[in-house]
Design an enzyme around this catalytic site. Structure first.
Site, mmCIF file in Angstrom:
data_model
loop_
_atom_site.group_PDB
_atom_site.id
_atom_site.type_symbol
_atom_site.label_atom_id
_atom_site.label_comp_id
_atom_site.label_asym_id
_atom_site.label_seq_id
_atom_site.Cartn_x
_atom_site.Cartn_y
_atom_site.Cartn_z
ATOM 1 C CD1 TRP A 35 -2.631 1.675 0.553
ATOM 2 C CD2 TRP A 35 -1.888 1.901 2.653
ATOM 3 N NE1 TRP A 35 -3.286 2.736 1.117
ATOM 4 C CE2 TRP A 35 -2.851 2.897 2.403
ATOM 5 C CE3 TRP A 35 -1.286 1.844 3.910
ATOM 6 C CZ2 TRP A 35 -3.230 3.829 3.352
ATOM 7 C CZ3 TRP A 35 -1.661 2.774 4.856
ATOM 8 C CH2 TRP A 35 -2.621 3.751 4.579
ATOM 9 C CG ASP A 37 -1.719 -2.401 7.928
ATOM 10 O OD1 ASP A 37 -2.676 -2.252 8.705
ATOM 11 O OD2 ASP A 37 -1.480 -1.615 6.992
ATOM 12 C CB ALA A 88 -6.283 -2.517 6.896
ATOM 13 C CE LYS A 124 -10.289 0.275 3.686
ATOM 14 N NZ LYS A 124 -9.154 1.129 4.063
HETATM 15 C C1 LMR Z 1 -6.920 2.355 0.022
HETATM 16 O O1 LMR Z 1 -5.873 1.714 -0.075
HETATM 17 O O2 LMR Z 1 -7.568 2.717 -0.964
HETATM 18 C C2 LMR Z 1 -7.455 2.709 1.393
HETATM 19 O O3 LMR Z 1 -6.698 2.091 2.374
HETATM 20 C C3 LMR Z 1 -7.633 4.157 1.571
HETATM 21 C C4 LMR Z 1 -6.358 4.944 1.705
HETATM 22 O O4 LMR Z 1 -6.269 5.740 2.633
HETATM 23 O O5 LMR Z 1 -5.458 4.811 0.879
#
Ligand code: LMR
Length: 397
Positions: free
Chosen positions: A130, A211, A213, A246
């Protein structure tokens, strides 16, 4: 003073959000930022959340500060949800939890703690990961490296390459791992691979920063947390960042936590002491509302049951959309090129498209996806599946 500032690129994902908002085409489709949407294309307020919110509104007597650690009932529930009721580390008093502003706050505080406690520890993230992981970790003053994880050409996990890289790390380095529903690939380790990874982490004396999430959106609440429970049982020290964005749909309320598993009760207390001081110097205390909602749902068996049913329905629906999109793409391409979408988990998959195709999806077809060709499967209403598959086919010609 401000004339010394150099212009910066805006966050790429937030830029996709803005581009989508600016597009006036009524047929536009947003598969960019990771939010769940129902069949009507709406990110709903979950029923249990709405009811808990109403109760808070009616019953809350004060807006005075909650305290440095945040809502303690929330923290206890999150520990239980993450580690399970009877986890040995909890029973031994080795676990502490601090409420944070979202999962991002959890990652950042974990990184701050590592920076304070270690001398020269590096944090390794998966390649890809991410995009906000790196800034969150480097923002704490740490150096970030990457370990191999995924081959976008084949849509498969490079587990052997990952293990090779981790097995060469010196003791004391930190490995950032996504417990389930990997963002952006949707490709998770199998339970057997987690066991092998646990061996390597233990042997090399590496600290996992997990993590978590998307708990509840992959294989279920317990299955998605199983890697966390495994590592917390096997290793002396573990850090976990938890998000309720989420699985409670509380995105804008910024609800999360950092959980630390320490060697013993004394060190756990020390960690909590430092986490509170680190939080105080950054944002003082966490916001109350979202955590109070979660705590209120946790305390009421009826609301909790309603939440579980709704979350499970969301999880099952994401699986159905994955199958539907894979089938539609099979139809368009006449091949199984995108079949990996069906086998992956959680909100995201990487299409493996070049930047020009991603740009053409937006400019010619009004379909918005992240620049690395990540799609938010959970944001795709059933009625748009065929249209999106046609658009992907068109930009791949
Ligand atoms: C995403 O990856 O789209 C979400 O976790 C929102 C973000 O803050 O990036």
């Amino acid at each position: 003073m401000f004339n010394t500032l150099e212009p910066q690129q805006p966050d790429a994902l937030l830029a996709v959000m803005a581009a989508y908002a600016a597009d006036t085409n009524p047929d536009k489709v947003d598969l960019g930022v990771g939010v769940y949407r129902n069949s009507a294309g709406v990110t709903p307020v979950m029923t249990a959340v709405r009811k808990a919110e109403q109760r808070l509104l009616d019953g809350q007597l004060t807006k005075a500060y909650v305290g440095a650690g945040g809502n303690r009932a929330f923290a206890a529930f999150i520990e239980e949800l993450t580690l399970g009721v009877n986890h040995p580390a909890r029973a031994a008093g080795r676990v502490v939890t601090l409420q944070t502003p979202g999962g991002c706050g959890g990652v950042r505080l974990a990184a701050d703690l590592i920076h304070r406690a270690s001398h020269g520890a590096r944090v390794l993230v998966s390649e890809p990961t991410w995009p906000n992981h790196r800034p969150l970790v480097t923002g704490a003053g740490l150096v970030v490296d990457a370990y191999p994880y995924y081959d976008p050409a084949t849509g498969t996990l490079g587990f052997d390459e990952m293990l090779d890289a981790l097995a060469r790390l010196p003791a004391g380095h930190v490995v950032l791992l996504q417990a389930s529903c990997h963002n952006p690939t949707g490709q998770d380790l199998t339970p057997a691979q987690w066991l092998t990874l646990a061996d390597v982490l233990e042997r090399q004396q590496l600290l996992p920063l997990l993590d978590l999430a998307y708990q509840g959106l992959g294989d279920g609440l317990d299955a998605d947390a199983a890697p966390v429970r495994l590592l917390a049982a096997r290793l002396p020290e573990v850090l976990i960042a938890v998000s309720c964005s989420k699985n409670f749909g509380l995105y804008r309320e910024r609800v999360g936590a950092v959980i630390a598993v320490a060697r013993d009760t004394v060190q756990a207390g020390l960690v909590m002491n430092h986490l509170q001081i680190l939080a105080r110097r950054m944002y003082s205390m966490p916001p109350d509302h979202g955590a109070a909602i979660v705590a209120s749902i946790a305390a009421d068996p009826v609301l909790k049951a309603e939440w579980l049913v709704e979350l499970e329905a969301m999880r099952v629906r994401v699986g159905t959309i994955r199958s539907g999109l894979a089938a539609a793409l099979r139809g368009e391409f006449g091949s199984g090129r995108f079949d990996f979408i069906e086998g992956q988990r959680g909100m995201f998959s990487l299409l493996g498209l070049p930047p020009a195709a991603v740009a053409a999806l937006a400019s010619e077809h009004h379909v918005y996806i992240a620049g690395d060709s990540r799609i938010n499967v959970a944001g795709l209403p059933e009625t748009r599946i065929e249209r999106v598959a046609r658009a992907i086919r068109a930009v791949c010609r």
